[in-house]
Design an enzyme around this catalytic site. Structure first.
Site, PDB file in Angstrom:
ATOM      1  N   GLN A   1      -5.456   2.857  18.294  1.00  0.00           N
ATOM      2  CA  GLN A   1      -6.589   2.786  17.375  1.00  0.00           C
ATOM      3  C   GLN A   1      -7.548   1.670  17.756  1.00  0.00           C
ATOM      4  O   GLN A   1      -7.075   0.581  18.085  1.00  0.00           O
ATOM      5  CB  GLN A   1      -6.042   2.577  15.945  1.00  0.00           C
ATOM      6  CG  GLN A   1      -5.234   3.765  15.486  1.00  0.00           C
ATOM      7  CD  GLN A   1      -4.688   3.639  14.068  1.00  0.00           C
ATOM      8  OE1 GLN A   1      -3.987   4.515  13.615  1.00  0.00           O
ATOM      9  NE2 GLN A   1      -5.016   2.580  13.369  1.00  0.00           N
TER      10      GLN A   1
ATOM     11  N   ASN B   1       0.818  -1.225   0.000  1.00  0.00           N
ATOM     12  CA  ASN B   1       0.000   0.000   0.000  1.00  0.00           C
ATOM     13  C   ASN B   1       0.847   1.270   0.000  1.00  0.00           C
ATOM     14  O   ASN B   1       0.385   2.325   0.418  1.00  0.00           O
ATOM     15  CB  ASN B   1      -0.984  -0.017   1.181  1.00  0.00           C
ATOM     16  CG  ASN B   1      -0.289  -0.309   2.500  1.00  0.00           C
ATOM     17  OD1 ASN B   1       0.926  -0.212   2.590  1.00  0.00           O
ATOM     18  ND2 ASN B   1      -1.055  -0.655   3.517  1.00  0.00           N
TER      19      ASN B   1
ATOM     20  N   HIS C   1      -7.646   5.952  10.226  1.00  0.00           N
ATOM     21  CA  HIS C   1      -6.555   5.259   9.523  1.00  0.00           C
ATOM     22  C   HIS C   1      -7.079   4.639   8.226  1.00  0.00           C
ATOM     23  O   HIS C   1      -7.719   3.593   8.237  1.00  0.00           O
ATOM     24  CB  HIS C   1      -5.982   4.172  10.441  1.00  0.00           C
ATOM     25  CG  HIS C   1      -4.666   3.643   9.973  1.00  0.00           C
ATOM     26  ND1 HIS C   1      -3.848   2.902  10.776  1.00  0.00           N
ATOM     27  CD2 HIS C   1      -4.019   3.747   8.793  1.00  0.00           C
ATOM     28  CE1 HIS C   1      -2.751   2.567  10.109  1.00  0.00           C
ATOM     29  NE2 HIS C   1      -2.846   3.063   8.896  1.00  0.00           N
TER      30      HIS C   1
ATOM     31  N   ARG D   1       2.976   6.596  11.768  1.00  0.00           N
ATOM     32  CA  ARG D   1       2.371   6.041  12.990  1.00  0.00           C
ATOM     33  C   ARG D   1       2.132   7.184  13.973  1.00  0.00           C
ATOM     34  O   ARG D   1       3.003   8.044  14.159  1.00  0.00           O
ATOM     35  CB  ARG D   1       3.280   4.986  13.635  1.00  0.00           C
ATOM     36  CG  ARG D   1       3.253   3.625  12.958  1.00  0.00           C
ATOM     37  CD  ARG D   1       1.880   2.958  12.982  1.00  0.00           C
ATOM     38  NE  ARG D   1       1.833   1.695  12.260  1.00  0.00           N
ATOM     39  CZ  ARG D   1       1.381   1.538  11.015  1.00  0.00           C
ATOM     40  NH1 ARG D   1       0.907   2.564  10.340  1.00  0.00           N
ATOM     41  NH2 ARG D   1       1.357   0.347  10.452  1.00  0.00           N
TER      42      ARG D   1
HETATM   43  P1  NAI Z   1      10.397   1.195   4.459  1.00  0.00           P
HETATM   44  O1  NAI Z   1      10.963   0.164   5.364  1.00  0.00           O
HETATM   45  O2  NAI Z   1      10.495   1.014   2.992  1.00  0.00           O
HETATM   46  O3  NAI Z   1      11.068   2.620   4.804  1.00  0.00           O
HETATM   47  C1  NAI Z   1      11.191   3.113   6.092  1.00  0.00           C
HETATM   48  C2  NAI Z   1      12.364   4.079   6.119  1.00  0.00           C
HETATM   49  O4  NAI Z   1      12.378   4.724   7.400  1.00  0.00           O
HETATM   50  C3  NAI Z   1      13.707   3.364   5.954  1.00  0.00           C
HETATM   51  O5  NAI Z   1      14.442   3.978   4.923  1.00  0.00           O
HETATM   52  C4  NAI Z   1      14.359   3.534   7.313  1.00  0.00           C
HETATM   53  O6  NAI Z   1      15.766   3.620   7.251  1.00  0.00           O
HETATM   54  C5  NAI Z   1      13.733   4.839   7.777  1.00  0.00           C
HETATM   55  N1  NAI Z   1      13.900   5.052   9.203  1.00  0.00           N
HETATM   56  C6  NAI Z   1      13.767   4.150  10.217  1.00  0.00           C
HETATM   57  N2  NAI Z   1      14.080   4.727  11.384  1.00  0.00           N
HETATM   58  C7  NAI Z   1      14.405   6.013  11.110  1.00  0.00           C
HETATM   59  C8  NAI Z   1      14.830   7.105  11.920  1.00  0.00           C
HETATM   60  N3  NAI Z   1      15.041   6.965  13.247  1.00  0.00           N
HETATM   61  N4  NAI Z   1      15.067   8.283  11.321  1.00  0.00           N
HETATM   62  C9  NAI Z   1      14.915   8.419   9.989  1.00  0.00           C
HETATM   63  N5  NAI Z   1      14.528   7.422   9.170  1.00  0.00           N
HETATM   64  C10 NAI Z   1      14.282   6.231   9.731  1.00  0.00           C
HETATM   65  O7  NAI Z   1       8.904   1.368   4.903  1.00  0.00           O
HETATM   66  P2  NAI Z   1       7.685   2.013   4.091  1.00  0.00           P
HETATM   67  O8  NAI Z   1       7.044   0.979   3.244  1.00  0.00           O
HETATM   68  O9  NAI Z   1       8.156   3.270   3.454  1.00  0.00           O
HETATM   69  O10 NAI Z   1       6.676   2.322   5.295  1.00  0.00           O
HETATM   70  C11 NAI Z   1       7.050   3.213   6.321  1.00  0.00           C
HETATM   71  C12 NAI Z   1       6.010   3.202   7.415  1.00  0.00           C
HETATM   72  O11 NAI Z   1       4.804   3.803   6.950  1.00  0.00           O
HETATM   73  C13 NAI Z   1       5.558   1.812   7.891  1.00  0.00           C
HETATM   74  O12 NAI Z   1       6.471   1.234   8.778  1.00  0.00           O
HETATM   75  C14 NAI Z   1       4.238   2.134   8.543  1.00  0.00           C
HETATM   76  O13 NAI Z   1       4.437   2.517   9.886  1.00  0.00           O
HETATM   77  C15 NAI Z   1       3.732   3.330   7.743  1.00  0.00           C
HETATM   78  N6  NAI Z   1       2.605   2.948   6.865  1.00  0.00           N
HETATM   79  C16 NAI Z   1       1.394   3.551   7.059  1.00  0.00           C
HETATM   80  C17 NAI Z   1       0.295   3.176   6.310  1.00  0.00           C
HETATM   81  C18 NAI Z   1      -1.028   3.852   6.485  1.00  0.00           C
HETATM   82  O14 NAI Z   1      -2.038   3.304   6.054  1.00  0.00           O
HETATM   83  N7  NAI Z   1      -1.091   5.017   7.096  1.00  0.00           N
HETATM   84  C19 NAI Z   1       0.389   2.098   5.307  1.00  0.00           C
HETATM   85  C20 NAI Z   1       1.735   1.620   5.089  1.00  0.00           C
HETATM   86  C21 NAI Z   1       2.781   2.007   5.877  1.00  0.00           C
END
Ligand code: NAI
Length: 364
Positions: A286, A118, A311, A257
């Protein structure tokens, strides 16, 4: 017999009206035929809070937990201790912070999610939310519904995105897609803050500059979008102190989040006018309580600056098909001893299997 427990949100009449709502208890991610065919006991419920909930009752002997981040079954350390048979926790979607991942590692529970399912859905929502805030859409629309017409009242808080500095905290799958979609808006500059650097060609494609210090990053942005997972290193990363680094009148968008932010500090910043606005779809817990401060916070000048929704960004009908099919595939792999797609794994064999949940040693 394998027992699968699925914690999903109720669709009610909406699931009747829209059969594509696969993520509901009624439609059970489209898994019922698969489970019947394979002799799997499937328990589906939305009842997830408290010691007498169906979640607490059935987790005790479930082999597999499936839940979505939209209505998460919070798999705490305490619940893991009761879940004697649990081997696999599947996130039907992306973001597995509802699981105590350290406790899952101690028990060698595999945590897997449908990576990428997503990410476009969320990136689109981010762009929408930035525009809704910067262009002061919500109060303008409310004015129209109320039968009013007062251009100055809404124009006094309306800007162009062009010429602004926009930064993403986290430049993974979603953050990068947000940057790609921002490029045609001719922003003054695109920035990112992430301990993992983007590949050089990807950074070049979108024309983004990396800023390595959080304070330095926040202080340069007119718009900040949060796109990192929730873990020990990011919980409350946006708080009174870090908000003070932000420009006066900046906008903040969080579809990652809710607990990345200290909720009261964000509400105070919007209510005081320090931030022009805050928007997103994720909440610290949530469903969010009816009196949560993010429901009613408002910028004092515009009476707007609030672009909060439930959400929903990652649960578009297009996304639901992808994460429903992906969840079944993960379950099927596990049943048949087929290795999971590496990028779907968050924890496996007692270790983190991803670089995204904090800078740790001993990861693959
Ligand atoms: P991803 O794993 O591809 O990218 C996450 C990035 O965040 C990585 O590059 C990582 O190095 C970085 N990161 C982690 N800790 C960090 C920090 N302390 N400072 C800076 N950068 C940091 O994950 P993706 O697919 O981009 O998803 C990210 C998040 O989005 C998910 O973990 C989830 O919490 C949220 N999400 C929300 C959705 C919604 O419906 N609102 C749906 C899908 C994801």
């Amino acid at each position: 017999m394998v027992k699968v427990l699925a914690i999903l949100y109720d669709g009610g009449k909406h699931a009747e009206e829209q059969p594509k709502l696969l993520g509901t208890t009624e439609n059970a991610l489209g898994m019922r035929p698969y489970c019947e065919k394979n002799g799997i006991e499937l328990v589906v419920t939305s009842d997830k809070e408290g010691p007498d909930s169906e979640f607490n009752k059935h987790i005790v002997d479930a082999d597999v937990l499936i839940t979505t981040p939209f209505h998460p079954g919070y798999l705490t350390r305490e619940l893991i201790a009761t879940a004697k048979n649990l081997k696999l926790a599947i996130t039907a979607g992306v973001g597995s912070d509802h699981v105590d991942l350290n406790a899952a590692n101690e028990r060698k529970i595999t945590v897997a999610e449908v990576t990428g399912s997503n990410v476009v859905s969320v990136a689109e929502h981010v762009i929408m939310t930035i525009l809704v805030l910067v262009r002061n859409f919500v109060p303008a629309h409310e004015q129209i519904k109320a039968g009013d017409w007062e251009v100055a009242a809404v124009a006094k808080g309306e800007y162009d995105l062009e010429g602004k500095v926009v930064g993403t905290l986290g430049a993974g799958r979603i953050g990068f897609r947000v940057l790609q979609r921002l490029k045609p808006f001719d922003c003054k500059e695109l920035l990112y803050y992430d301990y993992n650097s983007l590949p050089e060609d990807a950074a070049k494609e979108v024309g983004v500059r990396r800023v390595e210090d959080l304070k330095d990053f926040l202080s340069q942005c007119d718009v900040v979008t949060l796109n990192c997972p929730l873990h020990e290193g990011t919980k409350g990363i946006i708080n009174k102190e870090t908000i003070s680094y932000m420009k006066d009148g900046a906008w903040l968008v969080n579809t990652a989040r809710g607990a990345l932010c200290v909720a009261e500090d964000v509400a105070e910043a919007v209510n005081s006018g320090k931030l022009s606005g805050y928007g997103g779809d994720v909440w610290p817990k949530q469903p969010a309580p009816a009196d949560h401060c993010w429901r009613t916070m408002a910028n004092p000048l515009t009476k707007g600056g609030n672009a909060m929704v439930p959400h929903m960004s990652g649960t578009s009908l297009d996304a639901q098909i992808r994460y429903a099919n992906g969840a079944i595939k993960i379950l099927d792999n596990w049943r048949n001893g087929v290795p999971q797609t590496q990028s779907d794994l968050i924890t496996e064999n007692g270790e983190y299997a991803t670089l995204s949940y904090g800078q740790r040693t001993g990861k693959k």
